[in-house]
Design a protein around this motif. Structure first.
Motif, PDB file in Angstrom:
ATOM      1  N   LEU A 141       0.853  -1.182   0.000  1.00  0.00           N
ATOM      2  CA  LEU A 141       0.000   0.000   0.000  1.00  0.00           C
ATOM      3  C   LEU A 141       0.890   1.233   0.000  1.00  0.00           C
ATOM      4  O   LEU A 141       2.061   1.165   0.340  1.00  0.00           O
ATOM      5  N   LYS A 142       0.276   2.376  -0.366  1.00  0.00           N
ATOM      6  CA  LYS A 142       1.058   3.622  -0.430  1.00  0.00           C
ATOM      7  C   LYS A 142       1.731   3.881   0.926  1.00  0.00           C
ATOM      8  O   LYS A 142       1.148   3.687   1.968  1.00  0.00           O
ATOM      9  N   GLY A 143       2.964   4.328   0.889  1.00  0.00           N
ATOM     10  CA  GLY A 143       3.671   4.647   2.127  1.00  0.00           C
ATOM     11  C   GLY A 143       4.536   3.488   2.603  1.00  0.00           C
ATOM     12  O   GLY A 143       5.228   3.586   3.588  1.00  0.00           O
ATOM     13  N   ASN A 144       4.473   2.353   1.849  1.00  0.00           N
ATOM     14  CA  ASN A 144       5.283   1.181   2.204  1.00  0.00           C
ATOM     15  C   ASN A 144       5.194   0.841   3.687  1.00  0.00           C
ATOM     16  O   ASN A 144       6.178   0.668   4.382  1.00  0.00           O
ATOM     17  N   LYS A 145       3.963   0.772   4.175  1.00  0.00           N
ATOM     18  CA  LYS A 145       3.735   0.462   5.577  1.00  0.00           C
ATOM     19  C   LYS A 145       4.408  -0.861   5.944  1.00  0.00           C
ATOM     20  O   LYS A 145       4.252  -1.847   5.252  1.00  0.00           O
ATOM     21  N   LYS A 146       5.123  -0.876   7.043  1.00  0.00           N
ATOM     22  CA  LYS A 146       5.897  -2.080   7.360  1.00  0.00           C
ATOM     23  C   LYS A 146       5.192  -2.953   8.409  1.00  0.00           C
ATOM     24  O   LYS A 146       5.444  -4.131   8.504  1.00  0.00           O
ATOM     25  N   GLU A 147       4.338  -2.340   9.244  1.00  0.00           N
ATOM     26  CA  GLU A 147       3.682  -3.172  10.249  1.00  0.00           C
ATOM     27  C   GLU A 147       2.577  -4.007   9.583  1.00  0.00           C
ATOM     28  O   GLU A 147       2.261  -3.812   8.412  1.00  0.00           O
ATOM     29  N   LEU A 148       1.992  -4.928  10.344  1.00  0.00           N
ATOM     30  CA  LEU A 148       0.982  -5.801   9.762  1.00  0.00           C
ATOM     31  C   LEU A 148      -0.242  -5.004   9.346  1.00  0.00           C
ATOM     32  O   LEU A 148      -0.607  -4.019   9.988  1.00  0.00           O
ATOM     33  N   LEU A 149      -0.873  -5.453   8.287  1.00  0.00           N
ATOM     34  CA  LEU A 149      -2.070  -4.777   7.802  1.00  0.00           C
ATOM     35  C   LEU A 149      -3.304  -5.299   8.532  1.00  0.00           C
ATOM     36  O   LEU A 149      -3.323  -6.419   9.039  1.00  0.00           O
ATOM     37  N   SER A 156      -3.825   6.592   2.411  1.00  0.00           N
ATOM     38  CA  SER A 156      -3.484   5.196   2.142  1.00  0.00           C
ATOM     39  C   SER A 156      -4.696   4.318   2.419  1.00  0.00           C
ATOM     40  O   SER A 156      -5.465   4.586   3.342  1.00  0.00           O
ATOM     41  N   GLY A 157      -4.840   3.275   1.651  1.00  0.00           N
ATOM     42  CA  GLY A 157      -5.928   2.329   1.914  1.00  0.00           C
ATOM     43  C   GLY A 157      -6.391   1.659   0.634  1.00  0.00           C
ATOM     44  O   GLY A 157      -6.014   2.061  -0.474  1.00  0.00           O
ATOM     45  N   HIS A 158      -7.185   0.623   0.814  1.00  0.00           N
ATOM     46  CA  HIS A 158      -7.720  -0.122  -0.333  1.00  0.00           C
ATOM     47  C   HIS A 158      -9.157  -0.516  -0.004  1.00  0.00           C
ATOM     48  O   HIS A 158      -9.410  -1.159   1.023  1.00  0.00           O
ATOM     49  N   ASP A 168     -13.140   9.979  -6.696  1.00  0.00           N
ATOM     50  CA  ASP A 168     -13.036  10.954  -5.605  1.00  0.00           C
ATOM     51  C   ASP A 168     -11.840  10.683  -4.697  1.00  0.00           C
ATOM     52  O   ASP A 168     -11.276  11.611  -4.105  1.00  0.00           O
ATOM     53  N   LEU A 169     -11.464   9.414  -4.579  1.00  0.00           N
ATOM     54  CA  LEU A 169     -10.359   9.071  -3.667  1.00  0.00           C
ATOM     55  C   LEU A 169      -9.013   9.047  -4.379  1.00  0.00           C
ATOM     56  O   LEU A 169      -7.969   8.849  -3.752  1.00  0.00           O
ATOM     57  N   ASN A 170      -9.039   9.302  -5.688  1.00  0.00           N
ATOM     58  CA  ASN A 170      -7.793   9.315  -6.465  1.00  0.00           C
ATOM     59  C   ASN A 170      -6.744  10.285  -5.906  1.00  0.00           C
ATOM     60  O   ASN A 170      -5.565   9.929  -5.786  1.00  0.00           O
ATOM     61  N   PRO A 171      -7.131  11.509  -5.491  1.00  0.00           N
ATOM     62  CA  PRO A 171      -6.098  12.429  -4.971  1.00  0.00           C
ATOM     63  C   PRO A 171      -5.425  11.919  -3.697  1.00  0.00           C
ATOM     64  O   PRO A 171      -4.366  12.416  -3.328  1.00  0.00           O
ATOM     65  N   PHE A 172      -6.050  10.952  -3.038  1.00  0.00           N
ATOM     66  CA  PHE A 172      -5.508  10.467  -1.757  1.00  0.00           C
ATOM     67  C   PHE A 172      -4.696   9.181  -1.915  1.00  0.00           C
ATOM     68  O   PHE A 172      -4.234   8.604  -0.929  1.00  0.00           O
ATOM     69  N   GLY A 173      -4.567   8.698  -3.135  1.00  0.00           N
ATOM     70  CA  GLY A 173      -3.777   7.477  -3.361  1.00  0.00           C
ATOM     71  C   GLY A 173      -4.459   6.226  -2.839  1.00  0.00           C
ATOM     72  O   GLY A 173      -3.796   5.222  -2.551  1.00  0.00           O
ATOM     73  N   ILE A 174      -5.777   6.282  -2.684  1.00  0.00           N
ATOM     74  CA  ILE A 174      -6.508   5.113  -2.161  1.00  0.00           C
ATOM     75  C   ILE A 174      -6.954   4.241  -3.340  1.00  0.00           C
ATOM     76  O   ILE A 174      -7.531   4.739  -4.311  1.00  0.00           O
ATOM     77  N   VAL A 228      -5.469  -7.252  -3.547  1.00  0.00           N
ATOM     78  CA  VAL A 228      -4.817  -6.518  -2.449  1.00  0.00           C
ATOM     79  C   VAL A 228      -3.297  -6.731  -2.415  1.00  0.00           C
ATOM     80  O   VAL A 228      -2.592  -5.976  -1.761  1.00  0.00           O
ATOM     81  N   SER A 229      -2.813  -7.721  -3.142  1.00  0.00           N
ATOM     82  CA  SER A 229      -1.385  -8.025  -3.045  1.00  0.00           C
ATOM     83  C   SER A 229      -0.580  -7.512  -4.243  1.00  0.00           C
ATOM     84  O   SER A 229       0.584  -7.868  -4.405  1.00  0.00           O
ATOM     85  N   ARG A 230      -1.182  -6.666  -5.070  1.00  0.00           N
ATOM     86  CA  ARG A 230      -0.439  -6.081  -6.201  1.00  0.00           C
ATOM     87  C   ARG A 230       0.528  -5.011  -5.693  1.00  0.00           C
ATOM     88  O   ARG A 230       0.322  -4.441  -4.613  1.00  0.00           O
ATOM     89  N   PRO A 231       1.536  -4.693  -6.492  1.00  0.00           N
ATOM     90  CA  PRO A 231       2.470  -3.628  -6.092  1.00  0.00           C
ATOM     91  C   PRO A 231       1.744  -2.292  -5.899  1.00  0.00           C
ATOM     92  O   PRO A 231       0.632  -2.102  -6.400  1.00  0.00           O
ATOM     93  N   ALA A 232       2.396  -1.374  -5.176  1.00  0.00           N
ATOM     94  CA  ALA A 232       1.754  -0.105  -4.801  1.00  0.00           C
ATOM     95  C   ALA A 232       1.239   0.675  -6.006  1.00  0.00           C
ATOM     96  O   ALA A 232       0.230   1.376  -5.909  1.00  0.00           O
ATOM     97  N   HIS A 233       1.902   0.544  -7.169  1.00  0.00           N
ATOM     98  CA  HIS A 233       1.485   1.365  -8.319  1.00  0.00           C
ATOM     99  C   HIS A 233       0.381   0.698  -9.139  1.00  0.00           C
ATOM    100  O   HIS A 233      -0.044   1.247 -10.147  1.00  0.00           O
ATOM    101  N   VAL A 234      -0.082  -0.498  -8.712  1.00  0.00           N
ATOM    102  CA  VAL A 234      -1.087  -1.230  -9.500  1.00  0.00           C
ATOM    103  C   VAL A 234      -2.414  -1.280  -8.748  1.00  0.00           C
ATOM    104  O   VAL A 234      -2.469  -1.727  -7.600  1.00  0.00           O
ATOM    105  N   ASN A 235      -3.478  -0.811  -9.394  1.00  0.00           N
ATOM    106  CA  ASN A 235      -4.823  -0.971  -8.828  1.00  0.00           C
ATOM    107  C   ASN A 235      -5.654  -1.830  -9.768  1.00  0.00           C
ATOM    108  O   ASN A 235      -5.882  -1.472 -10.930  1.00  0.00           O
ATOM    109  N   ILE A 236      -6.116  -2.961  -9.265  1.00  0.00           N
ATOM    110  CA  ILE A 236      -7.047  -3.788 -10.044  1.00  0.00           C
ATOM    111  C   ILE A 236      -8.405  -3.097  -9.933  1.00  0.00           C
ATOM    112  O   ILE A 236      -9.035  -3.121  -8.875  1.00  0.00           O
ATOM    113  N   ALA A 237      -8.848  -2.488 -11.014  1.00  0.00           N
ATOM    114  CA  ALA A 237     -10.065  -1.670 -10.952  1.00  0.00           C
ATOM    115  C   ALA A 237     -11.312  -2.540 -10.900  1.00  0.00           C
ATOM    116  O   ALA A 237     -12.259  -2.244 -10.157  1.00  0.00           O
ATOM    117  N   ASP A 238     -11.318  -3.619 -11.678  1.00  0.00           N
ATOM    118  CA  ASP A 238     -12.581  -4.331 -11.869  1.00  0.00           C
ATOM    119  C   ASP A 238     -12.315  -5.753 -12.338  1.00  0.00           C
ATOM    120  O   ASP A 238     -11.624  -5.952 -13.326  1.00  0.00           O
TER     121      ASP A 238
END
Ligand code: NDP
Ligand code: 8X3
Length: 263
Positions: A8-16, A143-145, A181-187, A235-245
Motif C-alpha cells: 500500500l502507499k507509504g510502504n507500511k511495514k507493520e501488519l495490515l 493510504s488504503g484499499h 473521488d479518492l484518487n487524490p488520496f492514493g486510495i 490486495v497483493s499487487r504492487p503499490a502502483h497497481v490498482n485492479i479496478a474491476d
C-alpha cells in the motif's frame, strides 16, 4: 506463510488490518480465511455472533481478530460499532464491502416491498454507511484499499433480477465514483464482480435451503474460495497497481442467463 507487508502507499511495514463485512458466511468468511493465511489482521463483521465467534476462534491461531456485531442497515449501529474498535484495530488498511444478498426473485409487477427495501438498504446503503465510517481515516493517512463486492448482476440484467441487479449496478457506479473521488488520496478502489457462487446466497434469495437446492445442480459453480483468491490477488499487487474491476464466472457460465448444465 506471512507476506502481510503488502504494497500500500507509504510502504507500511507493520501488519495490515482488513475489515470485512458479511464475514459469517460465503465469500466474506472465505476472504477472512485467505487473509489470515497471509498474516492480515482482521475485523470481522456480521449479525450472527455465534458464527463470528467460531471464525474468530479458528483464525486467531494465525492473526489478531476482532469481531463487530451490527446490521449494516442501521446507520447508528454501524458508526457505533466501527467507532468502538480498540486501538490496535483502528487503522483499517483494507475494507471489504461484502455484506449483501438477493432477497426474492420475482417479476417487477409482483415484487415484494420488504425484499426491495432489504436489497437497497443492505447492498447499497449499508455499503455506503460502512464506507463513510472508514474512509476519513484512509484519506487522513492517504493510504488504503477499498474492495466492493458487486456482481455480474451489476453489469447485466436478467429476468426477475430487477431490484437486485439495480442494487449491484449501484454498487458498481458507487465503486467508480469512489475511485475518482479518492484518487487524490492514493486510495485504491476495486470492484470484484462474480457470477454464480455456491454459498448461502440462494438460501437467502429463495428464503430457505429447500428451494435453493437446484441453483447449483448440474455444473460446478464458483466457490467462495475462488472469489477470496481474486480478492487477495487485488490486495497483493504492487503499490502502483490498482485492479479496478474483475468480472469472474465459473467455466460453465457465459452470462447471467447462459449456464451449461449436465442434468
Ligand atoms: P452469503 O449469504 O453466504 O453471505 C452474506 C453475508 O452478508 C453474511 O455473512 C451475512 O451475515 C451478511 N449480511 C447480510 N445481510 C446483512 C446485514 N443486514 N447486516 C450485516 N451483514 C449482513 O452470500 P455470499 O457470500 O454469496 O454473498 C456475499 C456478497 O457477494 C453479497 O454482496 C452478494 O451480493 C455478492 N455476490 C454473491 C454471488 C453468489 O452467487 N453467491 C455472486 C455475486 C456477488 P449475517 O447474516 O451474519 O449478518
Ligand atoms: C449473484 C449472482 O446471477 O444470482 O450476484 O445475480 S446472480
Amino acid at each position: 506463510m506471512s507476506d502481510s507487508v503488502l504494497p500500500l502507499k507509504g510502504n507500511k511495514k507493520e501488519l495490515l488490518t482488513a475489515l470485512i463485512t458479511g464475514a459469517t458466511s460465503g465469500i466474506g468468511r472465505a476472504t477472512a480465511q485467505e487473509f489470515a493465511k497471509h498474516g492480515i489482521n482482521l475485523v470481522l463483521c456480521g449479525r450472527r455472533q455465534e458464527r463470528l465467534d467460531t471464525v474468530q476462534k479458528d483464525l486467531s491461531k494465525h492473526v489478531n481478530v476482532h469481531t463487530l456485531n451490527f446490521d449494516v442497515r442501521d446507520k447508528d449501529a454501524t458508526f457505533k460499532a466501527i467507532g468502538s474498535l480498540p486501538e490496535a484495530f483502528q487503522t483499517i488498511d483494507i475494507l471489504i464491502n461484502n455484506a449483501g444478498n438477493a432477497h426474492g426473485l420475482d417479476p417487477i409487477q409482483t415484487g415484494n416491498l420488504d425484499d426491495w427495501d432489504a436489497m437497497m438498504d443492505i447492498n447499497v446503503k449499508g455499503l455506503l454507511y460502512v464506507s463513510k465510517a472508514i474512509i476519513p481515516s484512509m484519506t487522513e493517512r492517504q493510504s488504503g484499499h477499498i474492495i466492493n463486492i458487486g456482481s455480474s448482476a451489476g453489469k447485466e440484467v436478467y429476468p426477475k433480477g430487477n431490484v437486485y441487479c439495480g442494487s449491484k449496478h449501484a454498487v458498481l457506479a458507487i465503486t467508480e465514483g469512489m475511485r475518482i473521488d479518492l484518487n487524490p488520496f492514493g486510495i485504491k478502489v476495486t470492484a470484484i464482480n462474480p457470477g454464480l457462487v455456491e454459498t448461502e446466497f440462494s438460501e437467502v434469495r429463495y428464503k430457505g435451503a429447500e428451494n435453493a437446492n437446484n441453483t447449483y445442480k448440474g455444473f460446478k459453480a464458483l466457490q467462495a474460495e475462488d472469489v477470496a483468491e481474486a480478492i487477495y490477488f487485488a490486495v497483493s499487487r504492487p503499490a502502483h497497481v490498482n485492479i479496478a474491476d474483475i468480472l469472474m464466472f465459473c467455466t460453465a457460465q457465459a452470462s447471467s442467463t447462459i449456464v451449461k448444465k449436465d442434468l
